[in-house]
Motif scaffolding. Sequence first.
Motif, mmCIF file in Angstrom:
data_model
loop_
_atom_site.group_PDB
_atom_site.id
_atom_site.type_symbol
_atom_site.label_atom_id
_atom_site.label_comp_id
_atom_site.label_asym_id
_atom_site.label_seq_id
_atom_site.Cartn_x
_atom_site.Cartn_y
_atom_site.Cartn_z
ATOM 1 N N ILE B 140 0.735 -1.094 -0.062
ATOM 2 C CA ILE B 140 -0.112 -0.124 0.077
ATOM 3 C C ILE B 140 0.948 1.261 0.168
ATOM 4 C CG2 ILE B 140 -1.968 1.294 1.268
ATOM 5 C CD1 ILE B 140 -2.820 -1.281 0.343
ATOM 6 N N THR B 141 1.873 1.223 0.800
ATOM 7 C CA THR B 141 2.733 2.379 1.009
ATOM 8 C C THR B 141 3.504 2.619 -0.402
ATOM 9 O OG1 THR B 141 3.057 1.588 3.108
ATOM 10 C CG2 THR B 141 4.684 3.413 2.266
ATOM 11 N N VAL B 142 4.149 1.686 -0.982
ATOM 12 C CA VAL B 142 4.762 1.882 -2.602
ATOM 13 C C VAL B 142 3.659 2.371 -3.387
ATOM 14 C CG1 VAL B 142 5.904 0.788 -3.991
ATOM 15 C CG2 VAL B 142 6.637 0.398 -1.751
ATOM 16 N N LEU B 143 2.545 1.815 -3.430
ATOM 17 C CA LEU B 143 1.544 2.272 -4.203
ATOM 18 C C LEU B 143 1.132 3.703 -4.067
ATOM 19 C CD1 LEU B 143 -0.823 1.073 -6.274
ATOM 20 C CD2 LEU B 143 -2.500 1.419 -4.233
ATOM 21 N N ILE B 144 0.945 4.109 -2.705
ATOM 22 C CA ILE B 144 0.466 5.663 -2.506
ATOM 23 C C ILE B 144 1.668 6.469 -3.139
ATOM 24 C CG2 ILE B 144 0.171 7.298 -0.531
ATOM 25 C CD1 ILE B 144 -1.169 4.997 0.685
ATOM 26 N N ASP B 145 2.893 6.206 -2.550
ATOM 27 C CA ASP B 145 4.074 6.871 -2.533
ATOM 28 C C ASP B 145 4.810 7.053 -4.133
ATOM 29 O OD1 ASP B 145 6.378 8.604 -2.055
ATOM 30 O OD2 ASP B 145 7.069 7.300 -0.592
ATOM 31 N N ASN B 146 5.094 5.569 -4.409
ATOM 32 C CA ASN B 146 5.721 5.636 -5.782
ATOM 33 C C ASN B 146 4.609 5.849 -6.868
ATOM 34 O OD1 ASN B 146 7.775 5.188 -4.103
ATOM 35 N ND2 ASN B 146 8.954 3.769 -5.509
ATOM 36 N N ASP B 147 3.660 4.753 -6.962
ATOM 37 C CA ASP B 147 2.839 4.699 -8.173
ATOM 38 C C ASP B 147 1.985 5.602 -8.375
ATOM 39 O OD1 ASP B 147 4.375 2.208 -8.288
ATOM 40 O OD2 ASP B 147 2.579 1.090 -7.175
ATOM 41 N N CYS B 151 1.467 11.467 -1.863
ATOM 42 C CA CYS B 151 1.734 11.450 -0.222
ATOM 43 C C CYS B 151 1.317 12.923 0.338
ATOM 44 C CB CYS B 151 3.354 11.553 -0.166
ATOM 45 S SG CYS B 151 3.919 9.801 -0.013
ATOM 46 N N SER B 152 0.972 13.774 -0.819
ATOM 47 C CA SER B 152 0.501 15.165 0.000
ATOM 48 C C SER B 152 -0.600 15.092 0.945
ATOM 49 C CB SER B 152 0.172 16.134 -1.429
ATOM 50 O OG SER B 152 -0.606 15.451 -2.178
ATOM 51 N N TYR B 153 -1.599 14.234 0.512
ATOM 52 C CA TYR B 153 -2.820 14.144 1.412
ATOM 53 C C TYR B 153 -2.805 12.755 2.250
ATOM 54 C CZ TYR B 153 -5.225 13.205 -2.857
ATOM 55 O OH TYR B 153 -5.628 12.682 -4.060
ATOM 56 N N ASN B 154 -1.485 12.168 2.246
ATOM 57 C CA ASN B 154 -1.595 10.909 2.980
ATOM 58 C C ASN B 154 -0.444 10.991 4.041
ATOM 59 O OD1 ASN B 154 -3.606 8.709 2.300
ATOM 60 N ND2 ASN B 154 -2.526 9.467 0.011
ATOM 61 N N HIS B 155 -0.357 10.177 5.176
ATOM 62 C CA HIS B 155 0.644 10.188 6.099
ATOM 63 C C HIS B 155 1.822 9.127 5.839
ATOM 64 C CE1 HIS B 155 -3.183 11.402 8.447
ATOM 65 N NE2 HIS B 155 -2.026 12.303 8.820
ATOM 66 N N CYS B 156 2.408 9.600 4.475
ATOM 67 C CA CYS B 156 3.317 8.472 4.232
ATOM 68 C C CYS B 156 4.599 8.411 5.010
ATOM 69 C CB CYS B 156 4.025 9.300 2.717
ATOM 70 S SG CYS B 156 2.743 8.886 1.218
ATOM 71 N N VAL B 157 5.003 9.261 5.656
ATOM 72 C CA VAL B 157 6.280 9.017 6.724
ATOM 73 C C VAL B 157 5.741 8.208 7.839
ATOM 74 C CG1 VAL B 157 7.685 10.336 8.285
ATOM 75 C CG2 VAL B 157 7.131 11.378 6.199
ATOM 76 N N GLN B 158 4.502 8.379 8.347
ATOM 77 C CA GLN B 158 3.942 7.634 9.613
ATOM 78 C C GLN B 158 3.895 6.224 8.906
ATOM 79 O OE1 GLN B 158 3.122 10.726 9.474
ATOM 80 N NE2 GLN B 158 2.065 11.377 11.082
ATOM 81 N N PHE B 159 3.125 5.979 7.699
ATOM 82 C CA PHE B 159 2.958 4.552 7.115
ATOM 83 C C PHE B 159 4.592 3.996 6.995
ATOM 84 C CE2 PHE B 159 -1.345 6.173 5.012
ATOM 85 C CZ PHE B 159 -1.833 6.085 6.401
ATOM 86 N N THR B 161 7.482 4.517 8.020
ATOM 87 C CA THR B 161 8.082 4.301 9.568
ATOM 88 C C THR B 161 7.544 3.037 10.283
ATOM 89 O OG1 THR B 161 8.277 6.601 9.655
ATOM 90 C CG2 THR B 161 9.082 5.250 11.705
ATOM 91 N N ALA B 162 6.169 2.934 10.275
ATOM 92 C CA ALA B 162 5.526 1.650 10.970
ATOM 93 C C ALA B 162 5.673 0.461 10.056
ATOM 94 C CB ALA B 162 4.018 2.208 10.942
ATOM 95 N N THR B 163 5.786 0.493 8.916
ATOM 96 C CA THR B 163 6.234 -0.645 8.028
ATOM 97 C C THR B 163 7.410 -1.184 8.422
ATOM 98 O OG1 THR B 163 4.335 0.177 6.406
ATOM 99 C CG2 THR B 163 6.027 -1.650 5.632
ATOM 100 N N GLY B 164 8.401 -0.112 8.396
ATOM 101 C CA GLY B 164 9.912 -0.445 8.745
ATOM 102 C C GLY B 164 9.831 -1.012 10.105
ATOM 103 N N MET B 165 9.296 -0.385 11.041
ATOM 104 C CA MET B 165 9.380 -1.073 12.431
ATOM 105 C C MET B 165 8.903 -2.668 12.453
ATOM 106 S SD MET B 165 10.584 0.994 14.593
ATOM 107 C CE MET B 165 11.467 2.339 14.200
ATOM 108 N N ALA B 166 7.772 -2.836 11.566
ATOM 109 C CA ALA B 166 7.300 -3.986 11.477
ATOM 110 C C ALA B 166 8.334 -5.269 10.848
ATOM 111 C CB ALA B 166 5.922 -4.093 10.649
ATOM 112 N N PHE B 167 8.813 -4.631 9.944
ATOM 113 C CA PHE B 167 9.936 -5.493 9.127
ATOM 114 C C PHE B 167 10.844 -5.866 10.215
ATOM 115 C CE2 PHE B 167 8.072 -4.656 4.936
ATOM 116 C CZ PHE B 167 8.120 -6.090 4.680
ATOM 117 N N ILE B 168 11.450 -4.881 11.071
ATOM 118 C CA ILE B 168 12.456 -4.993 12.032
ATOM 119 C C ILE B 168 12.118 -5.964 13.122
ATOM 120 C CG2 ILE B 168 14.087 -4.216 13.722
ATOM 121 C CD1 ILE B 168 13.880 -1.502 12.210
ATOM 122 N N CYS B 169 10.719 -5.927 13.481
ATOM 123 C CA CYS B 169 10.219 -6.830 14.536
ATOM 124 C C CYS B 169 10.116 -8.165 13.726
ATOM 125 C CB CYS B 169 8.697 -6.151 14.780
ATOM 126 S SG CYS B 169 7.891 -7.123 15.950
#
Lengths: 187, 187
Positions: B140-147, B151-159, B161-169
């Motif tokens: 979803i994040t790549v769809l919103i950000d890249n495709d 990102c102007s009216y979505n919380h891309c940074v939070q999404f 960061t949360a995804t990154g944390m989930a991967f590290i977890c």
Amino acid sequence: MNVSHASVHPVEEVPTTEGGVAVAEQQNVNVPMVVRMKDIQGMPGTVGGLALRVSQFVFGAAALSIIASTNDFSSVTAFCFLVAAAGLQTLWSISLAITDIYAILVRRSLQNYRLVCTFTIGDGVTSTLMFAAACASVGITVLIDNDLDNCSYNHCVQFETATGMAFICWFTTVPSFLLNFWSLASR
Amino acid sequence: MNVSHASVHPVEEVPTTEGGVAVAEQQNVNVPMVVRMKDIQGMPGTVGGLALRVSQFVFGAAALSIIASTNDFSSVTAFCFLVAAAGLQTLWSISLAITDIYAILVRRSLQNYRLVCTFTIGDGVTSTLMFAAACASVGITVLIDNDLDNCSYNHCVQFETATGMAFICWFTTVPSFLLNFWSLASR
């Protein structure tokens, strides 16, 4: 000698390493449980293992061809990733299926340490990639279908079918990985 | 007796199952390699295992709180799934961390067959759900950000960061699962 183990004495009596267990079984030698574990269906060189590889290939190829048959999959990164992961999975599975057919035909055991290690790492990498691609695709598919209700001008049916095939492909890869990892750990 | 194995004779001399290895070590009994494998760092009841559990809890809780801090995460199914998976993961990890602290403090081994089996299944389920949620979210994040470049009216940074944390977890859950599975197979 790779298959040597403190409690596996009969293997030392036969001349070859890889065919040891099969020869021991033909001679009705009492093979201990640790070696019997290596022959359970689903492991490389068995009919169950070949069935798993063929299933992986069929479902991986189905996912690949269904998603590639839509003209707009390349606009979504997750679907491109699914194509790449399914391509890698089908190549890996067909290679291992050919190896299994060879091993079954010439009655050769594939329980060599390096081979099992390679199979485990390969299965781990391909199944992880396949699962990641399937999950990313299902995220997009659910977004289009449920959250945005945008199926009227998207190929929802193809996307959902391809994702389903990718999941079934992953389900048939996990037993291969777990059995190989188990075989590696129980030496 | 759960830890019995054809090549492990000293364990049969001690009365309890769970403290068997510890007692054998105190008595300077020659414990074979199969039993020594069970004490490597990262397994339940070790400081390495506790460190893994604390990392899982910290990164799972970080992913959960970051994604929950956005006001529109509930409009996307994948992000709701991430919240559920991260919640389950943090509950599981904190429970196991408390168990590890108890085991370290009272010097008790957690290498009971049923316990390791439970830990393996639990780790397998939670890590699979966490990885699935992380992959769906990254899709979803790549769809919103890249495709879609939305990102102007979505919380891309939070999404992201949360995804990154989930991967590290997830990266810290995999060693726990593999070590437990290895411990189960090498009995």
